[in-house]
Design an enzyme around this catalytic site. Structure first.
Site, short mmCIF file in Angstrom:
data_model
loop_
_atom_site.label_atom_id
_atom_site.label_comp_id
_atom_site.label_asym_id
_atom_site.label_seq_id
_atom_site.Cartn_x
_atom_site.Cartn_y
_atom_site.Cartn_z
N LYS A 195 -2.67 6.89 1.03
CA LYS A 195 -2.47 7.21 2.44
C LYS A 195 -1.38 8.28 2.50
O LYS A 195 -0.21 8.00 2.73
CB LYS A 195 -2.08 5.94 3.22
CG LYS A 195 -2.31 6.07 4.71
CD LYS A 195 -2.38 4.72 5.36
CE LYS A 195 -2.27 4.84 6.87
NZ LYS A 195 -3.31 5.62 7.52
N ARG A 210 0.83 -1.21 0.00
CA ARG A 210 0.00 0.00 0.00
C ARG A 210 0.86 1.26 0.00
O ARG A 210 0.55 2.22 -0.69
CB ARG A 210 -0.97 0.00 1.19
CG ARG A 210 -1.99 1.12 1.09
CD ARG A 210 -3.13 0.98 2.09
NE ARG A 210 -2.69 1.12 3.46
CZ ARG A 210 -3.47 0.95 4.52
NH1 ARG A 210 -4.75 0.62 4.37
NH2 ARG A 210 -3.01 1.10 5.75
N GLU A 268 -16.33 6.25 5.57
CA GLU A 268 -15.49 5.66 6.63
C GLU A 268 -15.42 6.64 7.80
O GLU A 268 -16.08 7.67 7.79
CB GLU A 268 -14.09 5.35 6.09
CG GLU A 268 -13.36 6.56 5.54
CD GLU A 268 -11.97 6.22 4.98
OE1 GLU A 268 -11.41 5.18 5.32
OE2 GLU A 268 -11.46 7.04 4.19
#
Ligand code: PMP
Length: 290
Positions: free
Chosen positions: A149, A50, A182
């Protein structure tokens, strides 16, 4: 505490970066939060993949290979003698001038911090969280995609401020269309009529490592699980609700915007998944010491 900084292990007091680093000036960089349980790093390959994917998306060339990153991360844990830890992996764009141009930052910085984890109080796992919806919307995927991220977490911080102002530790976030996406640092699931539902990745969420793990565990346990778009109303009338994240693990939610969810107690499916997750986390992962 020893911190990995650009190829060296330095004491905390010497782990410093430049005020010209674009990570600081513009939030230009990427990061990961990773955990280790019982001397094993949880889902290390997934987290490494990721961070390399996040970096690729923002055209940030990580100066070491994925294998070197893995070894440096494990070595950071060893040097700090940590078995149960929380690891923060950061890659910043590096030092540039005061303009935005990333091409003026020739050398990205790699930082690895390994620390002890501060858990939410046990009480939250036993009785569940009460959360509120933030007025601030999650980033539109065509702006800064939530799948990246990035070090640019102001969107989530603004929502976190709203959560704290209403006495909660987490806030629910909606996307620009008003669908549930989220929380500020956790993914969300709900249960209705024994089916488990969580938002699909394309509507603007971080595809959580814990989320993906819980989806697999739920399938293995025989539950029906769907990735589907839904609204807050679905959560208000849900039987159960829970959040997932590296730091929070699997945590029940019993109230949203003053609406009691289900019977106001952590539900049976949630409790089963908490147990399955703990069992899995304690018995898997990449060994720190080989
Ligand atoms: N959403 C956001 C916005 C997050 O910051 C996090 C924590 N990294 C998560 C979800 C949960 O992801 P993970 O399970 O990979 O920690």
């Amino acid at each position: 505490m020893l911190i990995y900084l650009d190829g060296e292990f330095v004491p905390r007091s010497e782990a410093k970066i430049s005020v010209f680093d674009h990570g600081l000036l513009y939030g230009d960089g990427v990061f990961e939060g990773i955990r280790s349980y019982n001397g094993n790093v949880f889902k290390l390959d997934e987290h490494l993949e990721r961070i390399f994917d996040s970096a690729k998306s923002i055209m940030l060339q990580i100066p070491i290979t994925i294998e070197e990153m893995k070894e440096n991360l494990l070595e950071t844990l060893r040097r700090n003698n940590l078995h149960e830890g929380y690891i923060r992996l950061i890659v910043t764009r590096g030092i540039g001038d005061l303009g935005l141009d990333p091409e003026k930052c020739p050398t990205p910085s790699v930082i690895i911090i390994a620390d002890k984890i501060t858990l939410y109080p046990q009480n939250f796992y036993e009785h569940g969280l009460e959360i509120v919806t933030a007025s601030i919307r999650r980033n539109y995927p065509e702006a800064v995609n939530p799948r990246i991220k990035s070090l640019n977490y102001l969107n989530n911080i603004l929502a976190k401020i709203e959560a704290k102002q209403s006495g909660s530790v987490e806030a629910l976030m909606l996307n620009n269309d008003g669908y549930v996406v989220e929380c500020t640092g956790d993914n969300i699931f709900y249960i209705k009529n024994e089916e488990i539902i969580t938002p699909p990745q394309h509507i603007g969420i971080l595809e959580g490592v814990t989320r993906n793990c819980v989806i697999e565990l739920a399938k293995e346990a025989g539950f029906k699980i769907h990735e589907r778009v839904f609204t807050r109303h679905d959560l208000y009338i849900a039987d159960e609700c829970f959040l997932t994240g590296t730091a929070a693990e699997v945590i029940p939610v019993v109230k949203l915007d003053q609406r009691v969810i289900g019977n106001g107690k952590p539900g049976i499916v949630t409790q089963k998944l908490i147990a399955a997750f703990r069992q899995y986390a304690n018995n898997s992962g990449t060994p720190i010491y080989t």
